[in-house]
Design an enzyme around this catalytic site. Structure first.
Site, PDB file in Angstrom:
ATOM      1  N   GLY A 126     -24.957 -28.807  35.183  1.00  0.00           N
ATOM      2  CA  GLY A 126     -25.075 -30.257  35.198  1.00  0.00           C
ATOM      3  C   GLY A 126     -26.055 -30.788  34.176  1.00  0.00           C
ATOM      4  O   GLY A 126     -25.794 -31.775  33.483  1.00  0.00           O
ATOM      5  N   ARG A 174     -18.153 -23.920  36.099  1.00  0.00           N
ATOM      6  CA  ARG A 174     -19.361 -24.647  36.476  1.00  0.00           C
ATOM      7  C   ARG A 174     -20.384 -23.642  36.978  1.00  0.00           C
ATOM      8  O   ARG A 174     -20.080 -22.789  37.832  1.00  0.00           O
ATOM      9  CB  ARG A 174     -19.064 -25.691  37.551  1.00  0.00           C
ATOM     10  CG  ARG A 174     -20.321 -26.175  38.268  1.00  0.00           C
ATOM     11  CD  ARG A 174     -20.134 -27.477  38.987  1.00  0.00           C
ATOM     12  NE  ARG A 174     -21.100 -27.654  40.069  1.00  0.00           N
ATOM     13  CZ  ARG A 174     -22.412 -27.836  39.910  1.00  0.00           C
ATOM     14  NH1 ARG A 174     -22.938 -27.850  38.704  1.00  0.00           N
ATOM     15  NH2 ARG A 174     -23.209 -27.974  40.955  1.00  0.00           N
ATOM     16  N   ARG A 184     -24.882 -38.967  23.818  1.00  0.00           N
ATOM     17  CA  ARG A 184     -25.586 -39.361  25.048  1.00  0.00           C
ATOM     18  C   ARG A 184     -26.526 -38.261  25.533  1.00  0.00           C
ATOM     19  O   ARG A 184     -26.839 -38.180  26.731  1.00  0.00           O
ATOM     20  CB  ARG A 184     -24.593 -39.734  26.154  1.00  0.00           C
ATOM     21  CG  ARG A 184     -23.756 -40.964  25.844  1.00  0.00           C
ATOM     22  CD  ARG A 184     -22.700 -41.204  26.913  1.00  0.00           C
ATOM     23  NE  ARG A 184     -21.885 -42.356  26.588  1.00  0.00           N
ATOM     24  CZ  ARG A 184     -21.838 -43.477  27.304  1.00  0.00           C
ATOM     25  NH1 ARG A 184     -22.592 -43.610  28.387  1.00  0.00           N
ATOM     26  NH2 ARG A 184     -21.057 -44.474  26.949  1.00  0.00           N
ATOM     27  N   GLY A 193     -24.249 -23.731  38.518  1.00  0.00           N
ATOM     28  CA  GLY A 193     -25.280 -24.666  38.954  1.00  0.00           C
ATOM     29  C   GLY A 193     -25.910 -24.247  40.253  1.00  0.00           C
ATOM     30  O   GLY A 193     -25.997 -23.057  40.579  1.00  0.00           O
ATOM     31  N   GLU A 213     -19.662 -31.553  42.214  1.00  0.00           N
ATOM     32  CA  GLU A 213     -18.769 -31.545  41.052  1.00  0.00           C
ATOM     33  C   GLU A 213     -17.498 -30.714  41.179  1.00  0.00           C
ATOM     34  O   GLU A 213     -16.483 -31.012  40.538  1.00  0.00           O
ATOM     35  CB  GLU A 213     -19.536 -31.033  39.812  1.00  0.00           C
ATOM     36  CG  GLU A 213     -20.603 -31.971  39.284  1.00  0.00           C
ATOM     37  CD  GLU A 213     -21.937 -31.853  39.971  1.00  0.00           C
ATOM     38  OE1 GLU A 213     -22.748 -32.789  39.881  1.00  0.00           O
ATOM     39  OE2 GLU A 213     -22.168 -30.802  40.623  1.00  0.00           O
ATOM     40  N   HIS A 232     -16.989 -39.281  24.027  1.00  0.00           N
ATOM     41  CA  HIS A 232     -18.115 -38.610  24.669  1.00  0.00           C
ATOM     42  C   HIS A 232     -18.479 -37.275  24.027  1.00  0.00           C
ATOM     43  O   HIS A 232     -19.484 -36.664  24.421  1.00  0.00           O
ATOM     44  CB  HIS A 232     -17.796 -38.383  26.156  1.00  0.00           C
ATOM     45  CG  HIS A 232     -17.369 -39.617  26.862  1.00  0.00           C
ATOM     46  ND1 HIS A 232     -16.037 -39.943  27.032  1.00  0.00           N
ATOM     47  CD2 HIS A 232     -18.089 -40.631  27.420  1.00  0.00           C
ATOM     48  CE1 HIS A 232     -15.958 -41.098  27.680  1.00  0.00           C
ATOM     49  NE2 HIS A 232     -17.178 -41.541  27.911  1.00  0.00           N
ATOM     50  N   SER A 250     -30.078 -23.200  46.250  1.00  0.00           N
ATOM     51  CA  SER A 250     -31.450 -23.589  45.923  1.00  0.00           C
ATOM     52  C   SER A 250     -32.216 -24.154  47.115  1.00  0.00           C
ATOM     53  O   SER A 250     -33.439 -24.260  47.078  1.00  0.00           O
ATOM     54  CB  SER A 250     -31.453 -24.622  44.791  1.00  0.00           C
ATOM     55  OG  SER A 250     -30.737 -25.786  45.183  1.00  0.00           O
ATOM     56  N   ASP A 251     -31.502 -24.529  48.157  1.00  0.00           N
ATOM     57  CA  ASP A 251     -32.129 -25.063  49.366  1.00  0.00           C
ATOM     58  C   ASP A 251     -31.122 -24.961  50.497  1.00  0.00           C
ATOM     59  O   ASP A 251     -29.955 -24.629  50.255  1.00  0.00           O
ATOM     60  CB  ASP A 251     -32.560 -26.526  49.158  1.00  0.00           C
ATOM     61  CG  ASP A 251     -31.408 -27.412  48.733  1.00  0.00           C
ATOM     62  OD1 ASP A 251     -30.745 -27.997  49.611  1.00  0.00           O
ATOM     63  OD2 ASP A 251     -31.134 -27.497  47.522  1.00  0.00           O
TER      64      ASP A 251
END
Length: 235
Positions: free
Chosen positions: A21, A88, A44, A90, A181, A5, A203-204
């Site tokens: 992400g 992470r 990918r 995000g 995640e 990967h 974000s919400d």
């Protein structure tokens, strides 16, 4: 050596890696942070970049969505490319009433409805927690203008499904937000004796959609969380 990967070699990745992400967000972060970002992975379409900030190396790579995808990339980075810490960076949906859209959430721990961590130690409910020194570095980097919440989140396997009443119960227990995640990242880091942290922009909100971010705002209103994540990565 390249993996199934990641088509990089040892030394291509810095000891610390920021992982949003979205691979396109990874590219935008790299272009924002580095004067000369160098692409080190494109398998990918999961783009990864390495550069320098104030003379210190740092990498950024996408993780994809969900715990299985993040686990693949985190495992390969820790196991084959000499990475020591993954942060992470995000977004999350707010759950606790004190968390507002635009606030920063530093995930000290991550509950999950996934079975991924349940399989790690037979008979034990594994506690998915961040590395304390990274939590502290991120919080210490906050300015007076930042609204930062430190506590637990939940990492779900489902995006569109949740048991009735679960969100309210999570709020009752002080859970700050939901994403997909962090719990897996913390499990992989513990398995390999490495460091991990999750820093998110709300974000919400699950109980108040009146101020939810647009898709465009999700890409632009992450400066505070990114700054805290970079501080932790380079600490």
């Amino acid at each position: 050596m390249a993996t199934p990967h990641i088509n990089a070699e040892m030394g291509d990745f810095a000891p610390a890696v920021l992982m949003p992400g979205d691979p396109r967000r990874a590219q935008r972060i790299a272009e924002l942070l580095f004067d000369e970002p160098r692409m080190v992975n494109d398998v990918r379409g999961m783009m990864g970049f390495t550069g320098e900030i104030n003379g210190k190396p740092l990498s950024v790579m996408g993780s994809g969505m969900g715990q299985p995808s993040f686990s693949i990339y985190a495992t390969e980075l820790f196991r084959f490319f000499g990475v020591e810490r993954i942060i992470r960076v995000g977004t999350c949906g707010g759950i606790a009433p004190q968390v507002k859209v635009g606030d920063v959430v530093v995930a000290m721990g991550a509950h999950t409805d996934s079975s991924m961590n349940q399989l790690r130690i037979p008979g034990v409910n594994f506690s998915a927690v961040a590395s304390y020194n990274l939590v502290r570095a991120a919080v210490d980097a906050a300015s007076e203008e930042d609204t930062v919440h430190v506590g637990t989140i939940i990492s779900r396997d489902h995006f569109y499904f949740a048991p009735e009443g679960q969100a309210q119960k999570l709020a009752d227990y002080g859970v700050l937000g939901v994403e997909m995640e962090a719990a897996a990242l913390y499990g992989v880091a513990a398995e390999h004796g490495k460091e991990a942290l999750t820093v998110l922009t709300c974000s919400d909100h699950l109980f108040d959609s009146s101020s939810d971010m647009t898709a465009e705002e999700r890409e632009t209103r992450f400066q505070s969380s990114l700054r805290l994540a970079v501080a932790a990565a380079l600490s």
